[in-house]
Enzyme design. Structure first.
Site, PDB file in Angstrom:
ATOM      1  N   ASP A   1       6.345 -17.047  31.431  1.00  0.00           N
ATOM      2  CA  ASP A   1       6.742 -16.095  30.395  1.00  0.00           C
ATOM      3  C   ASP A   1       8.190 -16.423  30.010  1.00  0.00           C
ATOM      4  O   ASP A   1       8.857 -17.241  30.652  1.00  0.00           O
ATOM      5  CB  ASP A   1       6.568 -14.645  30.859  1.00  0.00           C
ATOM      6  CG  ASP A   1       6.417 -13.704  29.664  1.00  0.00           C
ATOM      7  OD1 ASP A   1       6.870 -14.059  28.557  1.00  0.00           O
ATOM      8  OD2 ASP A   1       5.855 -12.609  29.817  1.00  0.00           O
TER       9      ASP A   1
HETATM   10  C1  BGC Z   1       6.203 -11.546  26.533  1.00  0.00           C
HETATM   11  C2  BGC Z   1       5.022 -12.464  26.334  1.00  0.00           C
HETATM   12  C3  BGC Z   1       5.205 -13.297  25.087  1.00  0.00           C
HETATM   13  C4  BGC Z   1       6.493 -14.063  25.197  1.00  0.00           C
HETATM   14  C5  BGC Z   1       6.738 -15.003  24.030  1.00  0.00           C
HETATM   15  C6  BGC Z   1       7.532 -12.254  26.383  1.00  0.00           C
HETATM   16  O1  BGC Z   1       8.583 -11.347  26.276  1.00  0.00           O
HETATM   17  O2  BGC Z   1       6.122 -10.935  27.805  1.00  0.00           O
HETATM   18  O3  BGC Z   1       3.844 -11.713  26.283  1.00  0.00           O
HETATM   19  O4  BGC Z   1       4.105 -14.132  24.901  1.00  0.00           O
HETATM   20  O5  BGC Z   1       7.555 -13.133  25.287  1.00  0.00           O
HETATM   21  O6  BGC Z   1       7.084 -14.336  22.883  1.00  0.00           O
END
Ligand code: BGC
Length: 701
Positions: A266
């Site tokens: 993530d």
């Molecule tokens: C989120 C993810 C997301 C990623 C990319 C993160 O803050 O938890 O679900 O895919 O950002 O934008």
């Protein structure tokens, strides 16, 4: 594609990847493990510079077709091995045409809804130049306070697994080289929906039994239909960050399930292992990530800063790096990116104009809505009404109608509920007042990120009162009142957990004041999580849960309110009576003091934690009868299966859908099991049974 052609292709892909790995430098290999942020808030050097030196495998947080081609050109023509980039973005429930939020699509209990919707999302996203979406989000959640409940399929592993498979099929199709599809990403692996107290990012403690029986099944379902990528979760699972969790990433995902795609962390999560206290510094965080099988570092540059040195000093071998790079190159080759790296810049406008995209959005929204109450069959309403008032802070909000998780740079353009009702009633006078505004008490970092969402100055008490009175005046002048209440888009989603599940702001106060006028009042809910609408549930005769329904949401609401569609959705999640009752879910184990025992002890002495609306609940404008239950055998052994059949008849006058739901219960065993567990379902449209015409009676299984 025929089997023979497929294996020929696989052979060619493997040969290409082998050849590349032979010629790539260690730095370039590490570059493939790096995902560069294209947004202003991303740390690190300019994307162009990283790409030019072969320091990027993928780019995210960019939504600009022309720029995609420019960056791709640098990768192909200027980087040492000319390896194409993967462009990635969160396309969660639509790119241009927005579909109901995933929780809503799960409420359809019809896997065709997410499959079709996500195939449209894929087609639009791919036409824009994207290759990869960060969805579906597969976190089971039994705590409605958790904001990200809106992104998942609710509380049940069986329903969520069906929705997981459907979304992966929708995004990816069955051939990764299909130029109208994108790679899917099963996230957040795993356990994120169980954060302590529903507080986003807080640690998660799960027994292996809960993990395997409840949390992991949707991820396994995604692997079974060929999902190409996974994303790790942010939080600690049993005291080990999911991003460096070898049990999850190696033992379960690779060894047990045989997953051969790649895993991305993530955002910033590899570096965050230092903050979490799992690594003493970024070097150690890189080592832990790489050793646990975390292929790609989302934008924390921990791998690019440390991996080569880790190899040089002997903490890692180059073969271990190769093992992590291989699936990334393989996916790029399988997609055909080496042959066709660029996007046709004229395509997007043609694709988003396709009328069937909006039609699919309307159909998805209709099928996702859940009728919670309809005392005396007040709904559907007649179109002959003269004066209708539509009230509430989300009644005319495009943002709230499209819901949480918009694509970067997207400008909301949904048909609001007010607009939908106006279009449905061209001959009526449809008036509107928003009532007092609603807002988060504490703003979110994400508020500033989404287009058109600058935080307006807060209403003063006098302005709020004026808005309240104006709504009441509007109601007084109407024959019939439709209240549209709920939450705004940024009240659910990431960093959007809350302690209470009540209607925010003065919405309930307004509802009570409008009801006191003595006119017919109907309630439409727009929200991304269960709400404890206890007063409304007792006092408003007709309530429609419309969720965050997307581009065509307002039209779909009007279709249902005025009888052009019959609601058939069912709740994918329990609605508690209070936030403090969470987590609350149907699949609980029988305790030593069950509700029907003479020795029963209430769980709380200040109010029973019984659901306001249970999992699987939803009404229709017609009625159904279940009969003739047949079971293929009385007893089965471990590993055997049996068939259960039932006849479902529509006993009312209108055509409509019912969801047959099959639950099982294990009476005894060394591990106790829930009182009920969903193990089968089917949304069907049984033929209408007309008493006056028995000969025509048809029954559908
Ligand atoms: C989120 C993810 C997301 C990623 C990319 C993160 O803050 O938890 O679900 O895919 O950002 O934008």
């Amino acid at each position: 594609m025929s089997k023979q052609k497929k294996s020929e292709n696989e052979g060619q892909v493997e040969a290409r990847v082998d050849a590349l790995l032979k010629k790539m430098s260690l730095e370039e290999k590490v570059g493939q493990l790096n995902q560069v942020g294209g947004a202003a808030f991303s740390p690190g050097p300019a994307a162009e510079d990283q790409i030019r030196k072969g320091g990027a495998g993928s780019v995210l947080w960019l939504n600009d077709t022309k720029k995609f081609n420019e960056l791709q050109k640098i990768a192909i023509e200027e980087s040492p091995s000319g390896i194409p980039l993967l462009f990635a973005l969160d396309v969660i429930h639509g790119y241009h045409t927005i579909f109901p939020v995933p929780l809503a699509m799960a409420a359809s209990w019809d896997p065709k809804v997410p499959e079709k919707s996500q195939s449209v999302a894929a087609k639009e996203a791919r036409a824009a130049g994207l290759h990869w979406t960060f969805g579906p989000m597969l976190d089971i959640c039994r705590d409605a306070r958790w904001g990200r409940i809106v992104e998942g399929a609710g509380e049940d592993p069986y329903l969520a697994s069906a929705m997981a498979a459907a979304q992966v099929r929708g995004f990816q199709g069955d051939d990764v080289s299909d130029s109208e599809r994108v790679l899917a990403c099963a996230k957040h692996f795993a356990g994120y929906g169980y954060s302590d107290g529903g507080r986003d990012y807080d640690p998660v403690y799960l027994s292996e039994s809960q993990l395997r029986n409840t949390v992991l099944p949707p991820f396994k379902a995604a692997v079974d239909v060929g999902v190409e990528t996974f994303m790790s979760a942010y939080m600690d699972l049993n005291d080990v960050p999911a991003t460096g969790n070898r049990f999850l990433l190696r033992k379960v995902l690779r060894d047990e399930w045989g997953f051969d795609g790649f895993v991305v962390s993530d955002a910033f999560a590899v570096a965050n292992m230092v903050i979490q206290g799992h690594a003493k510094d970024r070097r150690e965080a890189a080592l832990r990530g790489l050793k646990s099988g975390m292929n790609m570092d989302m934008s924390s540059y921990t791998y690019t800063d440390n991996a080569a040195q880790l190899v040089e000093e002997g903490s890692l071998t180059e073969a271990e790096i190769d093992e992590l790079v291989r699936p990334i190159l393989t996916v790029k080759a399988k997609m055909g990116l080496f042959e066709k790296p660029y996007v046709d810049e004229t395509l997007l406008d043609k694709v988003i104009a396709l009328p069937e995209h909006r039609a699919t959005s309307r159909w998805s929204a209709q099928r996702s809505m859940v009728l919670l109450r309809n005392e005396g069959g007040l709904l559907p309403l007649s179109k002959d009404v003269k004066k209708v008032a539509v009230l509430g802070p989300v009644a005319d909000s495009m943002q709230a109608t499209e819901g949480s998780w918009m694509v970067f740079g997207h400008t909301p353009a949904a048909v609001t509920v007010l607009q939908g009702i106006r279009a449905k009633l061209p001959n009526a006078e449809v008036t509107y007042a928003s009532g007092p505004e609603i807002r988060r008490d504490i703003p979110s970092w994400f508020e500033n990120l989404m287009a058109g969402q600058e935080r307006k100055p807060e209403q003063t008490p006098a302005e709020s009162e004026a808005a309240f009175q104006s709504a009441l005046e509007t109601a007084k002048a109407a024959d019939q009142i439709i209240m549209v209440l709920g939450e705004t888009d940024i009240m659910a989603g990431e960093a959007a957990s809350r302690a209470s599940l009540d209607l925010p702001g003065r919405q309930e106060e307004l509802l009570k004041a409008v009801v006191a006028l003595g006119k017919p009042v109907f309630l439409v809910l727009l929200n991304g999580r269960p709400l404890s609408i206890n007063w409304a549930a007792e006092n408003i005769p007709a309530i429609l849960e419309a969720w965050e329904p997307g581009t065509e949401g307002g039209n779909a609401v009007a279709d249902i309110l005025f009888g052009d569609a019959n609601p058939g959705g069912k709740l994918p999640v329990t609605f508690p009576r209070k936030g403090s009752h969470a987590p609350l879910y149907y699949a609980r184990n029988t305790t030593h003091s069950p509700e029907d025992s003479p020795m029963y002890n209430p769980r709380y002495w200040d109010g029973l934690p019984v659901p306001l609306y249970p999992f699987g609940f939803g009404l229709s404008y017609t009625t159904f009868e279940f009969s003739n239950l047949k079971i293929s055998s009385e007893k089965i052994k471990l590993g055997e299966s049996l068939t259960v059949a039932v006849e479902v008849t529509n006993t009312g006058k209108l055509a409509g859908d019912e969801v047959a739901q099959l639950y099982i219960h294990q009476k005894h065993g060394t591990d106790t099991r829930p009182m009920r567990e969903l193990k089968g379902f089917e949304r069907i449209t049984p033929a209408t049974w007309r008493k006056e015409d028995c000969d025509l009676q048809t029954r559908q299984r």
